[in-house]
Design an enzyme around this catalytic site. Structure first.
Site, PDB file in Angstrom:
ATOM      1  N   LYS A   1       0.815  -1.215   0.000  1.00 40.25           N
ATOM      2  CA  LYS A   1       0.000   0.000   0.000  1.00 40.25           C
ATOM      3  C   LYS A   1       0.848   1.264   0.000  1.00 40.25           C
ATOM      4  CE  LYS A   1      -1.045  -0.697   4.901  1.00 40.25           C
ATOM      5  NZ  LYS A   1      -0.471   0.342   5.747  1.00 40.25           N
ATOM      6  N   THR A   2       1.961   1.218   0.701  1.00 38.63           N
ATOM      7  CA  THR A   2       2.824   2.392   0.697  1.00 38.63           C
ATOM      8  C   THR A   2       3.422   2.591  -0.695  1.00 38.63           C
ATOM      9  OG1 THR A   2       3.308   1.890   2.994  1.00 38.63           O
ATOM     10  CG2 THR A   2       4.682   3.527   1.944  1.00 38.63           C
TER      11      THR A   2
ATOM     12  N   ASP B   1      -1.728   7.987   4.580  1.00 35.69           N
ATOM     13  CA  ASP B   1      -1.426   6.578   4.832  1.00 35.69           C
ATOM     14  C   ASP B   1      -1.950   6.227   6.232  1.00 35.69           C
ATOM     15  OD1 ASP B   1      -0.485   4.087   4.396  1.00 35.69           O
ATOM     16  OD2 ASP B   1       1.644   4.577   4.541  1.00 35.69           O
ATOM     17  N   GLU B   2      -2.179   4.966   6.511  1.00 36.14           N
ATOM     18  CA  GLU B   2      -2.641   4.510   7.839  1.00 36.14           C
ATOM     19  C   GLU B   2      -3.861   5.292   8.304  1.00 36.14           C
ATOM     20  OE1 GLU B   2      -1.254   1.857   8.784  1.00 36.14           O
ATOM     21  OE2 GLU B   2       0.894   1.894   8.364  1.00 36.14           O
TER      22      GLU B   2
ATOM     23  N   GLN C   1      -5.370  -3.286  11.235  1.00 32.60           N
ATOM     24  CA  GLN C   1      -4.127  -2.810  11.835  1.00 32.60           C
ATOM     25  C   GLN C   1      -4.349  -1.558  12.669  1.00 32.60           C
ATOM     26  OE1 GLN C   1      -0.382  -3.088   9.678  1.00 32.60           O
ATOM     27  NE2 GLN C   1      -1.486  -3.972   7.953  1.00 32.60           N
TER      28      GLN C   1
ATOM     29  N   ARG D   1       4.286  -9.099  10.188  1.00 38.61           N
ATOM     30  CA  ARG D   1       5.568  -8.462   9.853  1.00 38.61           C
ATOM     31  C   ARG D   1       6.530  -9.489   9.272  1.00 38.61           C
ATOM     32  NH1 ARG D   1       3.738  -4.334   8.874  1.00 38.61           N
ATOM     33  NH2 ARG D   1       1.835  -5.491   9.201  1.00 38.61           N
TER      34      ARG D   1
END
Length: 733
Positions: free
Chosen positions: A37-38, A222-223, A253, A604
């Site tokens: 996504k980043t 983002d986020e 998340q 992760r």
DNA sequence: AAGGATTGCTTTTTT
DNA sequence: AGCAATCCTT
């Protein structure tokens, strides 16, 4: 333009391509972990710059950490082969707001030289407020008051609007008001103020809002799931006109609700932008199938989430290792040994990370890493910027920038000892209160009056002169030069060098070296003004400092692991009371967040995942037995590489001590259907919150969820999982 | 005013 | 166990 051959779109999957090339309306990308996504966000910016010819300065991109921002900028530079991205507004919400407020300080009604107050500074101010209001600091803990204030600010509630439903509320409101006054007296802004004041500015000043609306033609976040109300409001204010808002989120998340993050912002987005387009990114490029299976098994037990079908092309993979050890020391030894074995097998130390719920857990790990001679890098813990000597030096710098900063003044007024003691400080404090001014100004006024006795005057005069001369020099000297002057003229440098104590020696770190390190940071950012330097230093997180150039294992909390990935991940301390944390056992919402925290940790891992727990764990001093985390129950046998395994069985109604056992039963008995124990209207007692009345009881999944209104109105309503909370009935009903 | 000893309290996570 | 706030001594 052919999407197949366009350089920006190559190596992107269909969904990602769609997300990059979407038209310029409101867009929400719901992404799974490791879905790039980043990367999509970065490509989108590059797309806007090159294909849409949007000038870089018209783009505002918000990331969660400074590190993410830096990486994004580097990638953009590489992709575009130029520094086009330099003029872009790219950084965290806080950094972006700090910059806007610095520029618009006059319109915002703030001092141009404002300083940012960190958590310690906030606490110092609140303590002063509590004593000024004559409150009992046991009953009204400065920390809790700050929490309430922070929550209010995140929800854009000002002191005057603070709801006063109880006496406690009333006191919070008063403390909040006094706290703000003191902050402004010092020309200080806390973290929350940065957001709050920016929103206030935009709401109050249509002209300024219009200016920034025109300036930021595209806003990307983002986020997004971790934004709070203030941040969301800011986004809405900036984009509701042109509607070019681009948000990337993963509900699973969301791990910062304790900091005011409100996952409902996703829902608000859908309501405020009905034409919102949504794109799902479900392909995971990070983990093996088996790791993903384990993570999905854990997260899928959460209610209230959009189910995603995550998939990866990395089929199979090594099973997840579940390891039980006797105590935290053995757990740490196990981790260290595995690390060494993996290293021999060719895995770089830098490719491994050890994660835990609380910072305190790092100690045992550090010890065994030191014993085994494994290089490691600790994220968080005692942060560099919260070390005493660093804070002292920064306080001097802050005084040079803004002599009105009372917290910094008090911090260094007598460090090194200058014979300025309690009595003198009280005199200055009284003068300051009387004149409604800062301590520094009060001190100058007292000196001018000439009413001080000789000894006090001789102690204060040099300090007043020094602060004044530093303040005057702050714009002509570089930060490094100013630092040198401060260190020598204040005597602080010599003081630190003379203070090498035993404890320091043992830890192998010296305060003076830390000071030199800060000086080196200042030297690196040559040409940066003092105010920018201080802002930068106040807003960096420890993850931001992550130096990847040294090959070392990373030790970090699950929270700071967000956005990172490693070939090998250890998630340690998977015990009841730790993960989920004991503070979260009472509330289903918090329990769900603990689950997401584990999910973040597990996802992760790229290749290899270890989950560990201990049979006993040391909690300040004494050693207590622990039970394996309930989350482990949800891991399928296949993920653990077992045909079948014993289930962990816990007696209902207690998570206590060693009351668990392993049974070799292939098929564990299904959990009994929950029969509600409580009813509305029933009187109950909670071990911590005291007596109350049940207002609601409902069965959710395997749990009975009760809502209780407590007698102590400062507590109000709370939700509990009946089987988990220390809750007992007081009446039949 | 400064430094040392004692007490009591604490731990969730961080921009 | 470790640390900060407080007390106590010089």
């Amino acid at each position: 333009m052919n999407p197949e051959t366009h350089p920006l779109l190559q190596s992107l999957n269909a969904q990602q391509r769609e997300a990059v090339t979407a038209s310029e309306g409101p867009l929400l990308i719901l992404a799974g972990p490791g879905s790039g996504k980043t990367r999509v966000l970065t490509h989108r910016i590059a797309w806007l710059l090159s294909e849409r010819q949007l000038p870089a300065w018209q783009i505002m991109a918000v990331t969660f950490t400074n590190k993410a921002a830096r990486e994004m900028r580097e990638r953009l530079t590489r992709m575009l082969g130029r520094d086009a991205a330099l003029e872009m507004t790219l950084g965290t919400f806080h950094a972006t707001c700090a910059r806007i407020l610095r520029r618009e300080s006059e319109r915002a009604g703030l001092a141009r030289d404002y300083v940012i107050f960190d958590t310690d500074d906030q606490l110092a101010v609140m303590k002063a407020v509590v004593s000024e209001l004559g409150l009992d600091d046991k009953r009204y803990r400065p920390g809790s008051l700050l929490n309430a204030v922070s929550r209010a600010k995140n929800e854009l509630v000002l002191p005057a609007d603070y709801p006063r439903r109880t006496y406690y509320d009333e006191l919070v409101a008063r403390a909040y008001a006094r706290y703000q006054e003191r902050l402004r007296q010092s020309s200080g802004l806390d973290f929350d103020d940065l957001l709050l004041e920016t929103v206030r500015l935009f709401r109050a000043d249509a002209e300024t809002l219009e200016k920034y609306r025109r300036r930021f033609r595209a806003v990307l976040v983002d986020e997004f799931q971790d934004t709070n109300i203030a941040q969301y409001t800011l986004l809405r204010l900036l984009t509701q006109e042109h509607r070019h808002l681009y948000a990337v989120a993963d509900e699973d998340q969301s791990i910062y609700s304790w900091r005011g993050a409100d996952y409902r912002n996703i829902q608000r987005l859908r309501e405020d932008f009905p034409e919102l387009r949504q794109i799902l990114l479900e392909e995971n490029y990070r983990s093996t199938q088996i790791i993903l299976d384990g993570a999905m098994a854990v997260i899928s037990r959460n209610l209230d989430r959009t189910p995603k079908r995550l998939f990866t092309r990395k089929a199979g993979g090594l099973p997840v290792t579940l390891h039980e050890s006797y105590d935290e020391r053995e757990e740490a030894q196990f981790v260290a040994r595995e690390v060494r074995a993996l290293r021999r097998g060719g895995v770089a130390y830098g490719g491994m990370a050890v994660m835990y719920r609380t910072n305190a857990q790092s100690r045992a790990l550090e010890e065994s890493f030191v014993n085994e001679g494994i290089p490691y890098r600790l994220v968080g813990g005692t942060r560099f910027y919260s070390r005493k000597e660093i804070k002292d030096l920064l306080a001097y710098l802050r005084l040079a920038q803004n002599p009105d900063d009372d917290v910094s003044f008090q911090r260094v007024v007598n460090v090194p000892p200058r014979g300025i003691g309690q009595r003198t400080l009280e005199t200055i404090g009284a003068q300051a209160r009387e004149g409604q001014t800062s301590l520094y100004r009060a001190m100058v006024a007292l000196l001018a009056q000439g009413t001080l006795d000789g000894r006090t005057r001789r102690a204060l005069e040099p300090l007043a002169t020094l602060i004044q001369s530093w303040h005057a020099a702050r714009e002509t000297l570089s930060v490094g030069q100013l630092m040198d002057r401060l260190l020598s003229e204040s005597g602080y440098g010599a003081y630190v060098q003379s203070q090498v104590d035993e404890v320091e020696r043992k830890r192998g770190e010296s305060r003076w070296e830390n000071i030199l390190a800060l000086r080196a940071v200042a030297e690196e950012s040559a040409g940066v003004t003092l105010s920018d330097f201080l802002t930068e230093v106040a807003l960096v997180a420890d993850v931001d400092q992550l130096d990847e150039s040294v090959d070392a294992v990373t030790l970090l909390t699950l929270h700071s692991a967000k956005g990172l990935e490693y070939p090998v991940v250890f998630v340690t301390g998977l015990e009841e009371g730790l993960l989920p944390h004991s503070q979260s056992l009472d509330s289903p919402q918090e329990l769900a967040e603990e689950r997401r925290l584990l999910y973040v940790g597990m996802t992760r891992a790229q290749e290899r995942l270890y989950l560990t727990y201990a049979f006993r764990r040391g909690w300040y001093g004494n050693n207590q037995p622990a039970a394996p985390s309930r989350f482990l129950d949800d891991l399928p046998d296949e993920v653990l590489g077992r045909a079948r395994r014993g289930k962990t069985v816990r007696p209902t109604g207690s998570w206590g001590a060693s009351a668990w056992s392993r049974e070799a039963t292939p098929a564990p008995p299904p959990r009994p259907a929950v029969a509600p124990r409580f009813r509305a209207g029933q009187r109950v007692r909670h071990a911590r919150y005291g007596e109350g009345v049940v207002t609601e009881s409902a069965v959710e999944g395997d749990d009975e969820v009760v809502t209780v209104r407590f007698k102590d109105s400062g507590i109000g309503f709370k939700k509990f999982v009946a089987g988990m909370a220390p809750l007992e009935p007081l009446s039949e009903h």
